[in-house]
Design a protein around this motif. Structure first.
Motif, PDB file in Angstrom:
ATOM      1  N   UNK A   1      41.073  28.744  29.616  1.00  0.00           N
ATOM      2  CA  UNK A   1      41.320  29.107  31.015  1.00  0.00           C
ATOM      3  C   UNK A   1      42.574  29.956  31.134  1.00  0.00           C
ATOM      4  N   UNK A   2      43.644  29.538  30.450  1.00  0.00           N
ATOM      5  CA  UNK A   2      44.901  30.285  30.503  1.00  0.00           C
ATOM      6  C   UNK A   2      44.716  31.710  30.008  1.00  0.00           C
ATOM      7  N   UNK A   3      44.037  31.854  28.861  1.00  0.00           N
ATOM      8  CA  UNK A   3      43.846  33.182  28.282  1.00  0.00           C
ATOM      9  C   UNK A   3      43.048  34.086  29.223  1.00  0.00           C
ATOM     10  N   UNK A   4      42.038  33.517  29.837  1.00  0.00           N
ATOM     11  CA  UNK A   4      41.217  34.293  30.767  1.00  0.00           C
ATOM     12  C   UNK A   4      42.038  34.771  31.960  1.00  0.00           C
ATOM     13  N   UNK A   5      42.844  33.882  32.541  1.00  0.00           N
ATOM     14  CA  UNK A   5      43.653  34.243  33.699  1.00  0.00           C
ATOM     15  C   UNK A   5      44.722  35.271  33.327  1.00  0.00           C
ATOM     16  N   UNK A   6      45.353  35.076  32.172  1.00  0.00           N
ATOM     17  CA  UNK A   6      46.430  35.986  31.764  1.00  0.00           C
ATOM     18  C   UNK A   6      45.882  37.371  31.469  1.00  0.00           C
ATOM     19  N   UNK A   7      44.752  37.441  30.777  1.00  0.00           N
ATOM     20  CA  UNK A   7      44.153  38.745  30.485  1.00  0.00           C
ATOM     21  C   UNK A   7      43.686  39.442  31.755  1.00  0.00           C
ATOM     22  N   UNK A   8      43.342  38.659  32.762  1.00  0.00           N
ATOM     23  CA  UNK A   8      42.976  39.256  34.044  1.00  0.00           C
ATOM     24  C   UNK A   8      44.166  39.887  34.728  1.00  0.00           C
ATOM     25  N   UNK A   9      45.359  39.349  34.474  1.00  0.00           N
ATOM     26  CA  UNK A   9      46.585  39.889  35.044  1.00  0.00           C
ATOM     27  C   UNK A   9      47.130  41.018  34.176  1.00  0.00           C
ATOM     28  N   UNK A  10      47.092  40.808  32.863  1.00  0.00           N
ATOM     29  CA  UNK A  10      47.649  41.754  31.897  1.00  0.00           C
ATOM     30  C   UNK A  10      46.589  42.077  30.851  1.00  0.00           C
TER      31      UNK A  10
END
Length: 350
Positions: A261-270
């Protein structure tokens, strides 16, 4: 705190409070401290004056108070939502005064403004229901734990609630321990190591356990060194409560999100963020990133708290990722490392 729980203290009798009408017999404040494992005389230090915002107390007692306030807040919130859905006029639904965005116990600070739309009969009915539910939980859940704690010390619970004399320094014998009801067995530093049992049952780290119980590491080792001597009453009450109500740990320790979940959200931002950078962002090394991001793995211990903060703040503060990243890069520089090399190699040592 005092105004809210005073009506429910043992032997309080009729009470005038913000939530009940026609009750005008005051409660003596000395009944406050005993329900937190302290002596009655400590009540005057914990409640030094009407103008004081906080009294003298320990972190463990503060945790106990937060449990009560958090449970009361949940009850208030549930009742308020139901009353608003059933009775609030459509025009009032647009008034920001009648909508709270807080998700913790601080909603109780807004109780007057939130209920401002209610007429007098509805307001009295609302508080009567809230009061009844508060009293039911306080008596059946919280005070029952305090009573079991008193029995574990071979004390009369009702006398303890009056005097607050929780002390029993006698060592716990094997016979005494085994003949006690399981729910009221003494908690000592050595007997089956209640701290380790609690940590395993709760699935938390040692540092999380120390924080949620409001104790220092040296205090736990002191308890263990005393062997069969009972631990201090406030800590024992809190530990006993959590072991019966593990879900209430969520008031203190949010469940961390998964690495996926974290990786998905972070890649969506950056979009430039790489999977190999996930662990370095949360304080570990590049090598652990792949396990961290795997769907089959839970959030690793080193990342639990920061990951929880990220998940909590993201809906309200979209910049949280960049703020964390800035802190990471500040730490990298403080260690005399090159930021570009750090993100490439994912090492905290040069």
């Amino acid at each position: 705190m005092w105004d809210i729980i005073a009506p429910f203290l043992p032997g309080s009798g009729p009470v005038r409070s913000a939530f009940t009408a026609g009750r005008d017999q005051p409660v003596q404040k000395k009944g406050f401290a005993p329900v937190f494992g302290r002596a009655a005389i400590s009540s005057y230090k914990m409640l030094p004056g009407d103008l004081s915002t906080s009294g003298e107390t320990s972190l463990t007692v503060i945790r106990l108070q937060m449990v009560i306030m958090s449970r009361f807040a949940d009850i208030f919130r549930d009742c308020f939502k139901r009353y608003a859905a059933n009775h609030m006029f459509s025009a009032d639904r647009k008034n920001p005064l009648y909508e709270s965005i807080t998700q913790d116990w601080t909603i109780l600070r807004e109780r007057d403004s939130l209920t401002g739309w209610m007429n007098e009969p509805l307001l009295q009915a609302f508080w009567a229901e809230v009061h009844e539910k508060w009293e039911e939980w306080f008596n059946q859940e919280y005070l029952s734990v305090c009573r079991r704690e008193a029995l574990s010390r071979n004390l009369d619970p009702e006398e303890v609630f009056v005097q607050g004399n929780w002390l029993n320094k006698s060592p716990v014998t094997d016979e005494e321990y085994l003949h006690k009801d399981p729910g009221s067995r003494p908690i000592t530093g050595a007997r089956n190591d209640a701290f380790a049992t609690f940590r395993l049952q709760a699935g938390i780290t040692s540092s999380e356990m120390f924080w949620v119980l409001g104790v220092q590491v040296k205090a736990v080792y002191r308890y263990r060194s005393r062997g069969k001597i009972r631990i201090e009453a406030p800590t024992s009450i809190l530990l006993r409560y959590f072991m019966s109500n593990l879900n209430d740990l969520n008031y203190f320790l949010e469940q961390p999100p998964s690495g996926t979940w974290l990786l998905q959200k972070i890649m969506g931002i950056d979009p430039a963020f790489k999977q190999s950078q996930l662990s370095p962002l949360f304080g570990s090394t590049k090598l652990s990133s792949y396990n961290f991001a795997a769907e089959t793995h839970s959030c690793p211990h080193f990342a639990r708290r920061l990951a929880s903060i990220f998940a909590r703040e993201l809906p309200h503060e979209p910049q949280i990722y960049w703020q964390i990243r800035e802190c990471v890069e500040d730490e990298v520089r403080a260690r005399g490392l090159d930021v570009k090399t750090f993100w490439e190699e994912g090492r905290w040592n040069g």
